[in-house]
Design an enzyme around this catalytic site. Structure first.
Site, short mmCIF file in Angstrom:
data_model
loop_
_atom_site.label_atom_id
_atom_site.label_comp_id
_atom_site.label_asym_id
_atom_site.label_seq_id
_atom_site.Cartn_x
_atom_site.Cartn_y
_atom_site.Cartn_z
N LYS A 1 0.82 -1.22 0.00
CA LYS A 1 0.00 0.00 0.00
C LYS A 1 0.86 1.26 0.00
CE LYS A 1 -2.15 -1.06 3.80
NZ LYS A 1 -1.52 -2.38 3.99
N THR A 2 1.80 1.29 0.92
CA THR A 2 2.64 2.49 1.00
C THR A 2 3.47 2.63 -0.28
OG1 THR A 2 2.69 2.29 3.39
CG2 THR A 2 4.37 3.67 2.40
N ASP B 1 -2.16 7.86 3.71
CA ASP B 1 -1.75 6.50 4.13
C ASP B 1 -2.38 6.20 5.50
OD1 ASP B 1 -0.51 4.07 4.12
OD2 ASP B 1 1.55 4.82 4.18
N GLU B 2 -2.50 4.95 5.84
CA GLU B 2 -3.05 4.53 7.15
C GLU B 2 -4.40 5.19 7.42
OE1 GLU B 2 -1.38 2.27 8.86
OE2 GLU B 2 0.75 2.52 8.45
N GLN C 1 -5.75 -3.09 10.66
CA GLN C 1 -4.65 -2.45 11.37
C GLN C 1 -5.07 -1.17 12.07
OE1 GLN C 1 -0.60 -2.80 9.57
NE2 GLN C 1 -1.73 -3.37 7.75
N ARG D 1 4.98 -7.37 11.03
CA ARG D 1 6.22 -6.59 10.84
C ARG D 1 7.36 -7.51 10.43
NH1 ARG D 1 4.05 -2.97 9.24
NH2 ARG D 1 2.23 -4.23 9.54
P1 ATP Z 1 1.64 -2.08 6.00
O1 ATP Z 1 0.22 -2.53 5.97
O2 ATP Z 1 2.42 -2.81 7.02
O3 ATP Z 1 1.78 -0.59 6.04
P2 ATP Z 1 2.04 -1.93 3.15
O4 ATP Z 1 0.83 -2.55 2.54
O5 ATP Z 1 2.12 -0.47 3.19
O6 ATP Z 1 2.27 -2.56 4.59
P3 ATP Z 1 4.62 -1.82 1.91
O7 ATP Z 1 5.37 -1.39 3.12
O8 ATP Z 1 4.34 -0.82 0.87
O9 ATP Z 1 3.28 -2.54 2.37
O10 ATP Z 1 5.35 -3.06 1.23
C1 ATP Z 1 5.77 -4.19 1.98
C2 ATP Z 1 7.05 -4.75 1.42
O11 ATP Z 1 6.81 -5.38 0.18
C3 ATP Z 1 8.08 -3.69 1.15
O12 ATP Z 1 9.35 -4.21 1.44
C4 ATP Z 1 7.93 -3.42 -0.32
O13 ATP Z 1 9.10 -2.91 -0.88
C5 ATP Z 1 7.61 -4.81 -0.86
N1 ATP Z 1 6.82 -4.81 -2.10
C6 ATP Z 1 5.62 -4.24 -2.28
N2 ATP Z 1 5.16 -4.46 -3.54
C7 ATP Z 1 6.10 -5.20 -4.17
C8 ATP Z 1 6.22 -5.77 -5.49
N3 ATP Z 1 5.29 -5.61 -6.41
N4 ATP Z 1 7.34 -6.47 -5.76
C9 ATP Z 1 8.30 -6.64 -4.83
N5 ATP Z 1 8.24 -6.15 -3.58
C10 ATP Z 1 7.16 -5.43 -3.24
MG MG Z 2 2.26 0.89 4.79
#
Ligand code: ATP
Ligand code: MG
Length: 718
Positions: free
Chosen positions: A35-36, A220-221, A251, A607
């Site tokens: 997402k981020t 975000d969040e 979350q 995490r």
């Molecule tokens: P959270 O809910 O904990 O905030 P999030 O959904 O925001 O998580 P991110 O932090 O954006 O998730 O990504 C999680 C991990 O996965 C990061 O290390 C990111 O670089 C990696 N990642 C995300 N998308 C891809 C992709 N398409 N290919 C490879 N790695 C990815």
């Molecule tokens: Mg995130």
């Protein structure tokens, strides 16, 4: 222009979200699904492909740390710093807006922010000025009352109150408090947002201006936004503005502070966004992910998601049952040492816990092993104000001529010794070359103080003398405990601070008593002729000093589960997984709060990228008492096939006699050994085999310790 690099590392639904043509967007997805990442790429995409000026974008995240990271990631993607881009927290952005438009919202240019502490004190003063009964209207409760109304966007005039006089008086306190803030140019946290809301709501030109400027708002969040924040977003969104919102209902962990997870559903209803769901997790092993999914399954009223990963199964989740909290900390730090010995970096590891007071044992164990660490979202133990306050009394007990300690607590708890009295003492001490303690004594005898200051000073000097004569030679723990009791510090914090803050301070003071109680003096200090108290004071000063942690980038990360949101680490320890601690005692009775604790558990587990350890202790000191607790219910919610029990607790499984022998050193259960530092002890547990085997040795004086047999250099005794 080639923009393919903006899409290279994205999967199909992620691309869909990043490249969406027009309209609002909701990305609703579980932890670690990117997402981020999608939000960051969207910013870059808008700038590079849609030629949106960075000035035309606003991005909101949850912490300043996250905002900094986001800015760096956008800069890296674009290969330039996106100057003018507004990235920040809601509070930060509102503060900025208010500074720019202070006059329009009736604030002086120089308005000051009132922190929660100052706010509390001001409310108490207002209640006193109104000559209301503080028992009937406790300042702490009134603080919650006022903030709650502000968070919901209500001014005193908006609060429904029937003719009921109690309610009417509550509203009157709110009104008087607010009047005072207006006159003095003070703005509390909730006011930052409420004022900004009013600015945009009541000034058509301003609203039009900012709608025109921030065509794109990205958040975000989103699951942790409150009513006011959502209202603000709505005001900023005219027909030509576009919202890009990412979040995860599972979350949402700030309900206790007014966050409204319903905002996600409201956003869908109010803006009819395109919805993209991301289901592939890129962060964790399949085992970790499945375990987290199973735990969160126990909550109902979820929007429901199905997270999967292509990643390997990975290692099982390791559950460690310690006898007590010290052993838990030793175990965690031993595993971190191994990680580093095997080439891992300290910064790849995180220890997560439910309450700040838990950090101390980990800090001490890390210091002992000389591993750099950093405590986030809280001060290191010996730097915390209440710990320093109590330690200042201990220092005076040890040496009444310790002037910095004298300065710190001469009027703490407040006893009516004002700045002028202290200045007088300083002068006198300087002229005659005395310590502050001596100078005060002299002035007192010579009648150098006013009657009021004299009485107060006599009480302070008397307190220090009494502690000294009774406890200069007592065991350290007793002396510390006497200090905490007789100085009445706890009551002092309780009288002036919100309940949760005062409670945290009380917990930390209980921890401090315990630390003193279990302090074992380093042999070198004893040799050098130091008293245990002198050793203890020196160690505390060093631990509070700046020689470790902070400046090192590469340190073990210690933080609460709440502050871990959005972050990721290869190796994660969740510590203190016990009923009453996590889930927290206060949440156990209420289904909604329990569900929030479970989401916090989900946040913690997700995490972890490669390895997750979950630890609990059968006993630990809480508020100065040993308490025994069962493992957290969340542990039982993880399917057994995903876990490995490193050491079944004694009560659960007495069948440990079949443990393997650490054959390289030829030590079996029951062997008597000598360790260079801990002395003589008996092997009571063995885990693993060969050089990597871990032994638990119960030392006669140092108690039980876990040691890696290859490094422990144990000498076998007959
Ligand atoms: P959270 O809910 O904990 O905030 P999030 O959904 O925001 O998580 P991110 O932090 O954006 O998730 O990504 C999680 C991990 O996965 C990061 O290390 C990111 O670089 C990696 N990642 C995300 N998308 C891809 C992709 N398409 N290919 C490879 N790695 C990815
Ligand atoms: Mg995130």
């Amino acid at each position: 222009m080639d923009v393919s690099h903006l899409l290279d590392d994205l999967n199909e639904p992620q691309r869909e979200a990043v490249t969406a043509a027009d309209g609002h967007m909701l990305v609703l997805a579980g932890a670690g699904s990117g997402k981020t990442r999608v939000l960051v790429h969207r910013i870059a995409w808008l700038i590079q492909v849609h030629h949106v000026s960075p000035m035309g974008l606003m991005a909101v995240t949850f912490t300043n740390k996250a905002a900094g990271e986001m800015r760096n990631r956008v800069a890296r993607l674009l290969n330039l710093r996106p100057d003018g881009l507004w990235i920040g927290t809601f509070h930060g952005i509102c503060h900025r807006l208010l500074r720019m438009h202070a006059a329009e919202v009736g604030l002086p240019e120089t308005f000051q922010i009132l922190d929660s502490d100052d706010q509390y004190r001001l409310i108490r003063r207002v209640i006193r000025d109104m000559q209301l009964d503080e028992g009937e209207f406790p300042a702490r409760q009134m603080q919650g009352y006022i903030n709650h109304h502000k968070d919901e966007g209500r001014r005193p005039a908006d609060v429904d109150c029937f003719d009921h006089s109690f309610q009417a008086r509550q509203v009157a306190i709110y009104r008087h408090y607010q009047d005072y803030c207006e006159r003095a140019g003070l703005v509390d946290f909730a006011e930052l947002m409420l004022r900004t809301l009013e600015l945009l709501r009541d000034h058509d030109a301003r609203r039009a201006h900012y709608r025109d400027r921030f065509r794109h708002i990205l958040i975000d969040e989103f699951q942790d936004t409150n009513t006011l924040q959502y209202a603000l977003v709505r005001l900023l969104t005219g027909p030509d503005n576009r919202l890009f919102v990412v979040g995860d209902d599972d979350q949402s962990i700030y309900g206790w502070r007014g966050a409204r997870v319903e905002n996600v559903a409201h956003f869908s209803r109010d803006f009819n966004p395109a919805i993209v769901r991301l289901e592939q997790n890129y962060r964790s092993t399949a085992t970790i992910l499945e375990a987290a999914n199973r735990v969160i399954d126990h909550n109902d009223q979820r929007m429901g998601k199905n997270l999967w990963t292509e990643g390997e199964r990975g290692e099982p989740i390791r559950i460690f049952s310690a006898y007590n909290a010290d052993e838990e900390a030793d175990f965690v730090v031993a595993r971190i040492s191994e990680w580093i010995e095997q080439g891992g970096r300290p910064s790849e590891t995180a220890v997560l816990y439910r309450s700040n007071a838990q950090s101390r044992l980990f800090e001490q164990a890390l210091l002992r092993e000389d591993i750099p660490y950093r405590v986030y979202g809280g001060l290191r133990f010996f730097e915390r104000a209440e710990v320093k306050d109590a330690m200042a009394y201990l220092r005076l007990l040890h040496n009444p001529h310790d002037d910095p300690a004298f300065e710190r607590v001469v009027n703490l708890p407040a006893r009516g010794i004002g700045e002028r009295t202290v200045a007088l003492v300083r002068d006198h001490a300087r002229t005659l070359g005395l310590s502050l303690f001596q100078a005060s004594g002299e002035l007192l005898q010579g009648g150098g103080f006013t009657a009021r200051a004299g009485a107060a000073m006599r009480a302070f000097l008397g307190l220090v003398e009494a502690l000294r004569s009774a406890h200069a030679d007592s065991p350290l723990g007793e002396a510390m405990s006497a200090v905490v009791e007789q100085t009445e510090l706890v009551a002092w914090y309780q009288s002036r601070e919100p309940a949760d803050r005062a409670e945290a301070r009380e917990e930390n003071l209980a921890e401090l008593v315990r630390a003193a109680d279990s302090f074992s003096q380093p042999f070198e200090d004893e040799q050098a002729g130091l008293s245990p108290m002198a050793s203890f004071l020196a160690q505390a000063a060093l631990e509070a000093g700046e020689h470790q942690g902070e400046r090192w980038e590469d340190c073990v990360q210690l933080m609460t589960l709440h502050s871990a949101k959005g972050l990721e680490f290869p190796l994660v320890f969740m510590a203190g997984m016990e009923e009453g601690l996590f889930p927290h005692q206060k949440s156990i009775e209420e289904p909604e709060r329990l569900a929030e604790e479970r989401r916090l558990c989900y946040v913690g587990m997700t995490r972890a990228m490669r390895q997750l350890y979950i630890c609990h202790a059968e006993s630990r000191m809480l508020r100065g008492q040993t308490s025994f607790s069962r493992p957290s219910r969340f542990l039982a919610e993880i399917p057994a096939k995903l876990t490995e029990n490193l050491r079944p607790s004694l009560s659960a499984s007495p069948a440990r006699a079949s443990a393997p022998v650490a054959d390289n050193v030829g030590l079996g259960l029951g062997a008597t050994v000598r360790h260079a530092r801990f002395g003589i002890g008996t092997v009571i547990n063995i885990e693993g085999q060969g050089a990597g085997a871990r032994l638990q040795v119960n030392f006669e004086s140092a108690g039980p310790k876990w040691l890696v047999s290859a490094y422990a250099n144990l000498e076998r005794l007959a």
